[in-house]
Design a protein around this motif. Structure first.
Motif, PDB file in Angstrom:
ATOM      1  N   VAL A  71       0.821  -1.238  -0.040  1.00  9.57           N
ATOM      2  CA  VAL A  71      -0.028   0.076   0.157  1.00  9.57           C
ATOM      3  C   VAL A  71       0.811   1.107   0.031  1.00  9.57           C
ATOM      4  CG1 VAL A  71      -1.804   1.459   1.433  1.00  9.57           C
ATOM      5  CG2 VAL A  71      -1.887  -1.379   1.110  1.00  9.57           C
ATOM      6  N   VAL A  72       0.645   2.219  -0.889  1.00 14.53           N
ATOM      7  CA  VAL A  72       1.592   3.228  -1.113  1.00 14.53           C
ATOM      8  C   VAL A  72       0.884   4.526  -0.530  1.00 14.53           C
ATOM      9  CG1 VAL A  72       2.707   4.962  -2.753  1.00 14.53           C
ATOM     10  CG2 VAL A  72       2.756   2.375  -3.199  1.00 14.53           C
ATOM     11  N   ARG A  73      -0.231   4.664  -0.769  1.00 13.06           N
ATOM     12  CA  ARG A  73      -1.105   5.945  -0.295  1.00 13.06           C
ATOM     13  C   ARG A  73      -2.543   5.680   0.019  1.00 13.06           C
ATOM     14  NH1 ARG A  73      -4.848   9.158  -2.582  1.00 13.06           N
ATOM     15  NH2 ARG A  73      -4.821   7.916  -4.525  1.00 13.06           N
ATOM     16  N   THR A 108      -7.400   1.652 -11.384  1.00 14.80           N
ATOM     17  CA  THR A 108      -6.858   1.554 -12.734  1.00 14.80           C
ATOM     18  C   THR A 108      -5.383   1.327 -12.367  1.00 14.80           C
ATOM     19  OG1 THR A 108      -8.130   3.606 -13.402  1.00 14.80           O
ATOM     20  CG2 THR A 108      -6.331   3.216 -14.771  1.00 14.80           C
ATOM     21  N   CYS A 109      -4.778   0.307 -13.193  1.00 15.98           N
ATOM     22  CA  CYS A 109      -3.785  -0.305 -13.203  1.00 15.98           C
ATOM     23  C   CYS A 109      -2.750   0.000 -14.280  1.00 15.98           C
ATOM     24  CB  CYS A 109      -3.563  -1.768 -12.831  1.00 15.98           C
ATOM     25  SG  CYS A 109      -4.854  -1.925 -11.261  1.00 15.98           S
ATOM     26  N   ILE A 115       7.514  -2.021 -12.388  1.00 17.61           N
ATOM     27  CA  ILE A 115       6.505  -1.591 -11.040  1.00 17.61           C
ATOM     28  C   ILE A 115       5.168  -1.491 -11.652  1.00 17.61           C
ATOM     29  CG2 ILE A 115       6.040   0.010  -9.222  1.00 17.61           C
ATOM     30  CD1 ILE A 115       9.133   0.600  -9.030  1.00 17.61           C
ATOM     31  N   THR A 116       4.189  -2.114 -10.962  1.00 22.12           N
ATOM     32  CA  THR A 116       3.053  -2.119 -11.438  1.00 22.12           C
ATOM     33  C   THR A 116       2.047  -1.337 -10.519  1.00 22.12           C
ATOM     34  OG1 THR A 116       2.818  -4.311 -12.609  1.00 22.12           O
ATOM     35  CG2 THR A 116       0.574  -3.390 -11.926  1.00 22.12           C
ATOM     36  N   THR A 117       1.563  -0.413 -10.922  1.00 21.69           N
ATOM     37  CA  THR A 117       0.798   0.572  -9.616  1.00 21.69           C
ATOM     38  C   THR A 117      -0.710   0.660 -10.153  1.00 21.69           C
ATOM     39  OG1 THR A 117       2.648   1.913  -9.757  1.00 21.69           O
ATOM     40  CG2 THR A 117       0.716   2.987  -8.775  1.00 21.69           C
ATOM     41  N   CYS A 118      -1.480   0.569  -9.314  1.00 21.02           N
ATOM     42  CA  CYS A 118      -2.921   0.545  -9.399  1.00 21.02           C
ATOM     43  C   CYS A 118      -3.630   1.697  -8.493  1.00 21.02           C
ATOM     44  CB  CYS A 118      -3.676  -0.508  -8.968  1.00 21.02           C
ATOM     45  SG  CYS A 118      -3.209  -2.156  -9.803  1.00 21.02           S
ATOM     46  N   ALA A 123      -6.924   5.365  -2.601  1.00 22.81           N
ATOM     47  CA  ALA A 123      -5.591   4.706  -2.451  1.00 22.81           C
ATOM     48  C   ALA A 123      -4.954   4.420  -3.661  1.00 22.81           C
ATOM     49  CB  ALA A 123      -6.134   3.421  -1.641  1.00 22.81           C
ATOM     50  N   THR A 124      -3.738   4.274  -3.437  1.00 26.28           N
ATOM     51  CA  THR A 124      -2.611   3.806  -4.396  1.00 26.28           C
ATOM     52  C   THR A 124      -1.816   2.437  -3.750  1.00 26.28           C
ATOM     53  OG1 THR A 124      -2.081   5.855  -5.274  1.00 26.28           O
ATOM     54  CG2 THR A 124      -0.548   4.219  -5.987  1.00 26.28           C
ATOM     55  N   ILE A 125      -2.018   1.492  -4.751  1.00 21.22           N
ATOM     56  CA  ILE A 125      -1.216   0.288  -4.363  1.00 21.22           C
ATOM     57  C   ILE A 125      -0.178   0.038  -5.364  1.00 21.22           C
ATOM     58  CG2 ILE A 125      -3.000  -0.698  -2.862  1.00 21.22           C
ATOM     59  CD1 ILE A 125      -4.034  -2.313  -5.243  1.00 21.22           C
TER      60      ILE A 125
END
Length: 129
Positions: A71-73, A108-109, A115-118, A123-125
């Motif tokens: 979990v990033v944000r 949205t990924c 690096i895969t970001t969604c 939130a951002t994962i």
């Protein structure tokens, strides 16, 4: 005296008589009570929100490599993060363009530089090796 019988009425009477007569010859069916299973409670209870920096687990990417889910944000649950990345890395999930853009539910990924970001509104994962 003349009796007038309408064809539709006569047909209804015949159907009713036929329905009643077939019930007399039908074998009785054993009655069984309807059993509805009770769902078992989740052993972990309600999923807890994960804060930024939380490592949720590992997924296998479409290339076969292992990647850690983080979990990033914002706040989401690890259960949700893992579900999103498992769906993203499913070979049957169609991706668009060189960034592998995919929409999964409200996420949205895309992949850039390994690096895969969604992202969602809250939130951002991401996955990283």
């Amino acid at each position: 005296m003349t009796v007038v019988v309408r064809p539709a009425f006569a047909l209804l009477v015949l159907i009713a008589v036929a329905g009643c007569s077939s019930e007399r010859h039908a074998a009785p069916r054993p009655s069984r009570p309807l059993v509805i299973p009770t769902p078992s409670p989740s052993p972990t209870g309600k999923p807890r929100p994960a804060r930024p920096g939380t490592e949720c687990g590992q997924v296998t990417t479409v290339t076969g490599a292992q990647a850690r889910v983080q979990v990033v944000r914002g706040r989401t649950t690890c259960v949700e993060a893992m579900r999103v990345f498992e769906k993203y890395n499913d070979p049957d999930t169609p991706a668009e363009g060189t960034a592998g853009l995919v929409v999964i539910g409200h996420w949205t990924c895309g992949t850039r530089g390994g690096i895969t970001t969604c992202t969602s509104k809250v939130a951002t994962i991401r996955t990283h090796s």
